[in-house]
Design an enzyme around this catalytic site. Structure first.
Site: not given
Ligand code: M6R
Length: 612
Positions: A2, A27, A74, A100-101, A485, A489, A492, A508, A607
């Site tokens: 948010c 964000r 969000w 927000n929160g 990583e 990338k 996402e 394995h 973000k």
């Protein structure tokens, strides 16, 4: 996650709010809304599911006024929809709130308010807050500031919020607990934002609200008080440290691509003034006061999330290799909840690009409560984690707008390399060796420039594999975290399923997945694991897997093994992650673009993840 914007002054609020919301788009969000009080004192609320452009489309010419608040949501409580978008109004419509929160006890408050006759329109926790403020105000005949404060005292959870009331149309209220808020100071006007990027084009002067603070803002001035005691607090005005040009695309199609290309400069800035090329001596001003504790540390624990956690894994290799201090790497989200054992001579390092990640912040607080010395590696100057840690090192990579972290990662690894050399020198790393390491480190930006020239070559590989449904990434040693990583990338931003593994683990389990449809990205640089990784490539080839190798210039053996090779300049082992991660970023980027994905704002992602 948010975003909050607010304005009070002499200009039209709506365009400023919309501009700020657009700056916060990176964000991640699913709906947006604004509330403006017009010159007749009427509250005008407009909100819409989807992009800020959808909101703009319903902002008719009638929305005029010089005070207003705006929000990008969000979803946490209730699906993304017009009705669940913020602002949320109280029952009588007098008060509106953006938030927000998470209000953790919203369920019990809601039940109590329903018992008193309140009815709710949305499924959100924020609407409950608007009703609660109305209830408190009506019950005690309080002014808005007091009502907000008393309502917040009943709330369990986190908030960065802004409140307007029709009954007091020249007042903007903001409060913070666990979710950042910045008050921008203009000339006879004030701005409010959850992120400096929303207001930096209007003012560079800002007051950072701390947890437990409430601000009342009028055109004539502002006050900040403690929510608990209601005592006025002295607040310093600080200078925001970045320019608007830094948060624009600068000719690139996407922020992610721009940020990939900024890495030579970002890494240079991470090292600037911190390393002496003549002596190899590393100086980190932020750690100067704690060098004795670092020197005597028996163990270092590094906590972080996502890409920052991958940087932490590289840090583990670096610090154990160069400084010979045992390191443990923790997911910040797990650290807090497993009651970690922290001894007096442990040092905890947290890594966070945004400096606002709720899980990482919780790890900071947990470690501090157990008496540990807590160091922060953050990118955003003045962020909550940067301020709550005992000391730390900024990465100085510049604002990272793309949701997929790129330059923040390589800058974090740069800082970790500096810390490893510094710690090594405090312990047993010979002078002659640290001088060589420093020289190699200083040469990294130029080597990355060379790798960036491979962009078109990597795009061709992306075209060949863009329709794959799975990818495997393999690496060993320093490049095992890079494999993780690279896979992160890709998944996402392109939504292709991808897994990263230490190459030797393939046999394995994951080897069962390999067939002619499986692209396998292998980091096969000429380091001490090369011979082993070649065997892993043979194993993939024997099962018809399609190998894309990240290899070292001059290595011709690999050309006969892999279907595609991307060659990077030779570099000492400890620096390979900074180089090998670049082609993987570009590969993910091009695949995502070719699949028509929203690279800078991938679905469901934010973000800065400010909820636990
Ligand atoms: O701001 P932080 O570094 O604390 O963020 C941690 C993660 O949320 C972040 O790295 C996330 O995994 C990115 N989307 C990765 O690209």
């Amino acid at each position: 996650m948010c975003g909050i914007v607010g304005y009070i002054g002499g200009r039209e609020a709506a365009p400023i709010l919309i501009d700020g919301l657009c700056r916060l788009e990176y964000r991640g969000y699913d709906s947006a809304g604004v509330a403006v009080i017009d010159s007749a004192g009427t509250m005008l609320v407009r909100k819409k599911k989807g992009k800020v452009q959808n909101l703009q489309a319903v902002l008719s010419d009638a929305v005029h006024g010089t005070i207003g608040i705006g929000h990008t949501r969000w979803a946490t409580h209730g699906e993304p929809s017009d009705v669940n978008a913020h602002p949320h109004a109280s029952g009588n419509g007098d008060i509106v709130v953006i938030h927000n929160g998470i209000i953790e006890n919203y369920g019990s408050i809601k039940l109590e308010l329903e018992r008193k006759g309140h009815t709710f329109r949305s499924a959100t926790d924020t609407e409950v807050l608007a009703h609660l403020i109305e209830e408190v105000q009506a019950g005690g005949g309080y002014d808005l500031e007091t009502a907000v404060r008393l309502a917040l005292k009943q709330v369990v959870g986190t908030y960065g919020l802004a409140v307007l009331s029709q009954s007091d149309p020249n007042l903007l209220i903001a409060a913070r607990k666990g979710s950042p808020l910045i008050l921008g100071i203009g000339d006879g006007e004030y701005y409010l934002a959850s992120d400096a990027s929303a207001i930096v084009s209007y003012t560079r002067n800002a007051v950072y609200l701390e947890d437990g603070e409430i601000a009342t803002i009028r055109r004539e001035g502002y006050t900040v008080k403690a929510i608990d005691t209601f005592l006025t607090l002295p607040k310093a005005v600080e200078e925001l440290s970045f320019d608007i040009e830094q948060i624009e695309k600068g000719g690139f199609d996407h922020f992610m691509l721009k940020e990939i290309h900024e890495q030579p400069d970002a890494i240079f800035n991470s090292m600037r003034g911190r390393i002496d090329p003549n002596t190899g001596k590393v100086q980190l001003g932020g750690l100067a006061a704690v060098l004795p504790q670092l020197q005597n540390a028996k163990r270092i624990i590094i906590a972080a999330c996502g890409t920052s956690w991958h940087a932490a894994l590289v840090g583990e290799y670096l610090i154990e290799d160069l400084a010979k201090v045992p390191v443990e790497v923790e997911y910040a989200s797990e650290f807090r909840y497993r009651n970690p054992i922290i001894r007096p001579d442990d040092v905890v390092i947290v890594i966070s690009q945004s400096g606002e990640t709720a899980d990482t912040l919780a790890a900071v607080r947990e470690a501090k409560s157990k008496g540990a010395l807590v160091l922060g590696i953050c990118n955003v100057v003045g962020s909550t984690i940067a301020r709550e840690t005992d000391c730390g090192v900024y990465t100085h990579a510049g604002p990272e707008i793309g949701v997929a972290s790129t330059k923040a990662f390589t800058a974090q690894v740069t800082v970790l390399s500096l810390i490893a050399i510094l710690l090594g020198r405090l312990r047993m790393l010979p002078y002659s060796e640290s001088k060589i390491l420093a020289a190699e480190l200083l040469a990294v930006p130029e080597k990355i420039r060379q790798i960036l020239k491979l962009n078109d070559e990597i795009k061709i590989i992306a075209e060949i594999f863009k329709d794959s449904t799975n990818f495997l990434y393999l690496g060993r040693g320093y490049n095992f975290p890079v494999a993780l990583e690279g896979a992160l990338k890709l998944k996402e931003i392109s939504y292709i399923h991808a897994e990263g593994y230490p190459a030797a683990e393939m046999k394995h389990g994951p080897i069962a997945l390999i067939d002619e449809h499986m692209p396998v990205v292998v980091i096969a640089t000429r380091d001490n694991a090369y011979g082993k990784i070649v065997s892993n490539i043979e194993e993939v080839r024997a099962r018809k897997g399609r190998v894309i190798a990240i290899a070292t210039e001059g290595d011709t053996e690999i050309d006969g093994l892999a279907e595609f090779t991307i060659k990077i300049p030779p570099v000492m082992d400890f620096l390979t992650p900074m180089l090998t991660s670049i082609p993987l970023q570009l590969l993910a980027y091009h695949i995502a673009v070719l699949r028509d994905c929203n690279v800078d704002q991938p679905r469901n992602l934010a973000k800065s993840v400010t909820v636990e």
